[in-house]
Design an enzyme around this catalytic site. Sequence first.
Site, PDB file in Angstrom:
ATOM      1  N   HIS A  18       0.792  -1.229   0.000  1.00  0.00           N
ATOM      2  CA  HIS A  18       0.000   0.000   0.000  1.00  0.00           C
ATOM      3  C   HIS A  18       0.836   1.297   0.000  1.00  0.00           C
ATOM      4  O   HIS A  18       0.845   2.037  -0.968  1.00  0.00           O
ATOM      5  CB  HIS A  18      -0.916   0.019   1.235  1.00  0.00           C
ATOM      6  CG  HIS A  18      -1.804  -1.178   1.384  1.00  0.00           C
ATOM      7  ND1 HIS A  18      -2.913  -1.416   0.576  1.00  0.00           N
ATOM      8  CD2 HIS A  18      -1.763  -2.216   2.251  1.00  0.00           C
ATOM      9  CE1 HIS A  18      -3.500  -2.542   0.953  1.00  0.00           C
ATOM     10  NE2 HIS A  18      -2.831  -3.062   1.969  1.00  0.00           N
TER      11      HIS A  18
HETATM   12  O1  RIB Z   1      -5.221  -0.278   4.630  1.00  0.00           O
HETATM   13  C1  RIB Z   1      -3.828  -0.230   4.455  1.00  0.00           C
HETATM   14  C2  RIB Z   1      -3.227   0.842   5.306  1.00  0.00           C
HETATM   15  O2  RIB Z   1      -3.436   0.546   6.677  1.00  0.00           O
HETATM   16  C3  RIB Z   1      -1.693   0.953   5.155  1.00  0.00           C
HETATM   17  O3  RIB Z   1      -1.294   2.268   5.397  1.00  0.00           O
HETATM   18  C4  RIB Z   1      -1.187   0.060   6.238  1.00  0.00           C
HETATM   19  O4  RIB Z   1       0.120   0.424   6.684  1.00  0.00           O
HETATM   20  C5  RIB Z   1      -2.179   0.331   7.323  1.00  0.00           C
HETATM   21  O5  RIB Z   1      -1.772   1.522   7.988  1.00  0.00           O
END
Ligand code: RIB
Length: 315
Positions: free
Chosen positions: A245
């Site tokens: 992500h």
């Molecule tokens: O949903 C994914 C996000 O939530 C990313 O930033 C991961 O690190 C968590 O913080």
Amino acid sequence: MSDRIKRKIIIDTDPGQDDAIAILLALASPELEVLGITAVAGNVPLELTQQNIRKTCELAGRTEVKVYAGANAPMKRKLFTAEYVHGATGLNGIELPKPTMPLQSQNGVDFIIETIMKQPEKSVTLCTLGPLTNVGIALERVPEIASRIKELVMMGGGLFEGGNVTPAAEFNIFVDPDAAKLVFDSGIPIIVMPLDVTHKALTTAARIEKIRAIGTSVSTAVTGWLEFFERFDEDKYGTDGGPLHDPNVIAYLLKPELYAGRHINVEIETKSELTIGMTVADYWQVMDKPKNAIWMTELDADGFFDLIVERISQI
Ligand code: RIB
Ligand code: CA
């Protein structure tokens, strides 16, 4: 690079293995000037996220980076953490020594406000990789920062991919929907990297092997993190690899051509317990509401991972 103006950024983050890789990518990129890194409670409590930022900076040999602790809980709701994904330390997958570089005494929210008020107008980009609590508190305290921020590039939300904490909500927005509402209502130019785009950045076995082949202590840490972090989503989605992500936020600053999206209206659900934290993204523009965010949906995934390999190799 010396003749090009570096882009000034503040990274606000809740490491988290994917956050840590995003931090490494930023520190490895001469196009960026990291003014500071602020910790927020999210994946794990603040005490751990601030340590994890310092562990990551030390791994990169960058002990001069200024690291700050921000909010230890969401603005209104109880903290919800994600050890079930990231492990008890938040950086499970490799053991890193307790950090020795300093944690700044200034609170992270005060650092964000002070920096934005001191730096020239429209010169600072906020890169948010976790819940938006620090930015939400800063906006509530000093609303005029909104007009001074160049851009806010965030990982958060989801539309076509739904949510990853509830069917409606992605983790970063779910944890602090009230802060997210303040951000999306603020008028700051916002670029969103939602699950719709991050789910196209899968850490396949072949991509992990390319990172492992770099053969350094940094690449060893990154592959250890990825192999731990991906297991949860591989089981959930039945895919080869899990979505990576947060590095998409930094990759966008370095190579915006890797991404495509649409300028739309996005509002945040803050009332219904069924859909709390939902990003109500009007992708088909069925409502005549003001467009307040660029919502990314397309990614050149091979280009993204090539960039990560290229930059991690340089640390
Ligand atoms: O949903 C994914 C996000 O939530 C990313 O930033 C991961 O690190 C968590 O913080
Ligand atoms: Ca994160």
